[in-house]
Write a protein that holds these residues in place. Sequence first.
Motif, PDB file in Angstrom:
ATOM      1  N   TYR A  70     -21.013 -33.313   8.668  1.00  0.00           N
ATOM      2  CA  TYR A  70     -20.850 -34.278   7.584  1.00  0.00           C
ATOM      3  C   TYR A  70     -19.660 -35.188   7.870  1.00  0.00           C
ATOM      4  CZ  TYR A  70     -17.181 -31.107   5.823  1.00  0.00           C
ATOM      5  OH  TYR A  70     -16.062 -30.319   5.692  1.00  0.00           O
ATOM      6  N   LYS A  71     -19.569 -36.248   7.088  1.00  0.00           N
ATOM      7  CA  LYS A  71     -18.427 -37.154   7.167  1.00  0.00           C
ATOM      8  C   LYS A  71     -17.599 -36.989   5.909  1.00  0.00           C
ATOM      9  CE  LYS A  71     -20.276 -40.491  10.296  1.00  0.00           C
ATOM     10  NZ  LYS A  71     -20.423 -41.860  10.660  1.00  0.00           N
ATOM     11  N   ASP A  72     -16.293 -36.921   6.093  1.00  0.00           N
ATOM     12  CA  ASP A  72     -15.343 -36.769   5.014  1.00  0.00           C
ATOM     13  C   ASP A  72     -14.408 -37.982   5.033  1.00  0.00           C
ATOM     14  OD1 ASP A  72     -13.926 -34.593   3.119  1.00  0.00           O
ATOM     15  OD2 ASP A  72     -12.375 -35.643   4.273  1.00  0.00           O
ATOM     16  N   LYS A  73     -13.986 -38.418   3.843  1.00  0.00           N
ATOM     17  CA  LYS A  73     -13.116 -39.595   3.749  1.00  0.00           C
ATOM     18  C   LYS A  73     -11.828 -39.405   4.557  1.00  0.00           C
ATOM     19  CE  LYS A  73     -10.329 -41.051   0.329  1.00  0.00           C
ATOM     20  NZ  LYS A  73      -9.891 -41.211  -1.024  1.00  0.00           N
ATOM     21  N   ASP A  74     -11.206 -38.234   4.475  1.00  0.00           N
ATOM     22  CA  ASP A  74      -9.947 -37.968   5.177  1.00  0.00           C
ATOM     23  C   ASP A  74     -10.143 -37.369   6.568  1.00  0.00           C
ATOM     24  OD1 ASP A  74      -8.433 -38.851   2.984  1.00  0.00           O
ATOM     25  OD2 ASP A  74      -8.537 -36.866   2.064  1.00  0.00           O
ATOM     26  N   LEU A  75     -11.164 -36.534   6.722  1.00  0.00           N
ATOM     27  CA  LEU A  75     -11.353 -35.788   7.968  1.00  0.00           C
ATOM     28  C   LEU A  75     -12.324 -36.434   8.946  1.00  0.00           C
ATOM     29  CD1 LEU A  75     -11.526 -32.180   6.485  1.00  0.00           C
ATOM     30  CD2 LEU A  75      -9.569 -33.311   7.557  1.00  0.00           C
ATOM     31  N   GLY A  76     -12.947 -37.519   8.565  1.00  0.00           N
ATOM     32  CA  GLY A  76     -13.901 -38.186   9.455  1.00  0.00           C
ATOM     33  C   GLY A  76     -15.114 -37.306   9.713  1.00  0.00           C
ATOM     34  N   GLN A  77     -15.546 -37.279  10.966  1.00  0.00           N
ATOM     35  CA  GLN A  77     -16.688 -36.448  11.339  1.00  0.00           C
ATOM     36  C   GLN A  77     -16.264 -34.984  11.385  1.00  0.00           C
ATOM     37  OE1 GLN A  77     -19.605 -38.222  14.279  1.00  0.00           O
ATOM     38  NE2 GLN A  77     -17.666 -39.117  14.976  1.00  0.00           N
ATOM     39  N   TYR A  87     -17.993 -16.170   8.786  1.00  0.00           N
ATOM     40  CA  TYR A  87     -16.886 -17.117   8.657  1.00  0.00           C
ATOM     41  C   TYR A  87     -17.369 -18.496   9.080  1.00  0.00           C
ATOM     42  CZ  TYR A  87     -13.579 -13.169   8.434  1.00  0.00           C
ATOM     43  OH  TYR A  87     -12.900 -12.028   8.083  1.00  0.00           O
ATOM     44  N   GLU A  88     -16.839 -19.525   8.420  1.00  0.00           N
ATOM     45  CA  GLU A  88     -17.178 -20.902   8.756  1.00  0.00           C
ATOM     46  C   GLU A  88     -15.947 -21.594   9.324  1.00  0.00           C
ATOM     47  OE1 GLU A  88     -18.724 -22.748   5.237  1.00  0.00           O
ATOM     48  OE2 GLU A  88     -20.521 -21.493   5.244  1.00  0.00           O
ATOM     49  N   TYR A  89     -16.108 -22.171  10.492  1.00  0.00           N
ATOM     50  CA  TYR A  89     -15.038 -22.870  11.201  1.00  0.00           C
ATOM     51  C   TYR A  89     -15.298 -24.368  11.064  1.00  0.00           C
ATOM     52  CZ  TYR A  89     -14.091 -18.272  13.089  1.00  0.00           C
ATOM     53  OH  TYR A  89     -13.796 -16.943  13.211  1.00  0.00           O
ATOM     54  N   HIS A  90     -14.450 -25.041  10.303  1.00  0.00           N
ATOM     55  CA  HIS A  90     -14.601 -26.468  10.036  1.00  0.00           C
ATOM     56  C   HIS A  90     -13.720 -27.249  11.010  1.00  0.00           C
ATOM     57  CE1 HIS A  90     -16.555 -26.098   5.948  1.00  0.00           C
ATOM     58  NE2 HIS A  90     -16.221 -24.842   6.242  1.00  0.00           N
ATOM     59  N   TYR A  91     -14.342 -27.998  11.909  1.00  0.00           N
ATOM     60  CA  TYR A  91     -13.631 -28.843  12.860  1.00  0.00           C
ATOM     61  C   TYR A  91     -13.764 -30.284  12.387  1.00  0.00           C
ATOM     62  CZ  TYR A  91     -13.730 -24.931  16.166  1.00  0.00           C
ATOM     63  OH  TYR A  91     -13.572 -23.715  16.780  1.00  0.00           O
ATOM     64  N   GLY A  92     -12.632 -30.948  12.156  1.00  0.00           N
ATOM     65  CA  GLY A  92     -12.657 -32.321  11.682  1.00  0.00           C
ATOM     66  C   GLY A  92     -11.797 -33.237  12.530  1.00  0.00           C
ATOM     67  N   LEU A  93     -11.736 -34.507  12.137  1.00  0.00           N
ATOM     68  CA  LEU A  93     -11.025 -35.555  12.867  1.00  0.00           C
ATOM     69  C   LEU A  93     -11.619 -35.748  14.257  1.00  0.00           C
ATOM     70  CD1 LEU A  93      -7.320 -34.731  11.899  1.00  0.00           C
ATOM     71  CD2 LEU A  93      -8.871 -36.340  10.797  1.00  0.00           C
TER      72      LEU A  93
END
Length: 144
Positions: A70-77, A87-93
């Motif tokens: 997904y795309k997030d306003k602060d975290l980008g892709q 467990y869920e590993y969220h990788y952003g920016l």
Amino acid sequence: FKNMNFMQIKLFIDDKFNGIFPTTTEDYKYVDAINIDISNTISYRDGVIVEVNYLEPVASIVDGIVIRMYKDKDLGQVIVIQDRHGYEYHYGLLEDINVKIYSSVEYGQIIGMGRLNESLNCEYYLAIKDGRENLNVIEVINNL
């Protein structure tokens, strides 16, 4: 003359001998272990921003499956990898993503590239969740 079943050999070795290369809890004995330098992290939102060298790719720290992108306003892709424990590993920016939704990911596999920061290094966001609970990233990584 038949090809032998390498997968059966691998499964036998993994089951009987704990793999070709035995595992250990002593990180210094691993070659190519993924390390997150605590001095290069800052807390951000529910996780941390990790700074890495210029053009150093982001590698998965677990075996898992990409369950969300997904795309997030602060975290980008952002991509989310779920491991065998749930467990869920969220990788952003992330600037570039090298995986697709529902693809299987292995430990150490390159999943993308982080964004370039002011000091001309790359950085990415990492948060780890167990359901709705946010986990301490450094503690979880130290216990992998």
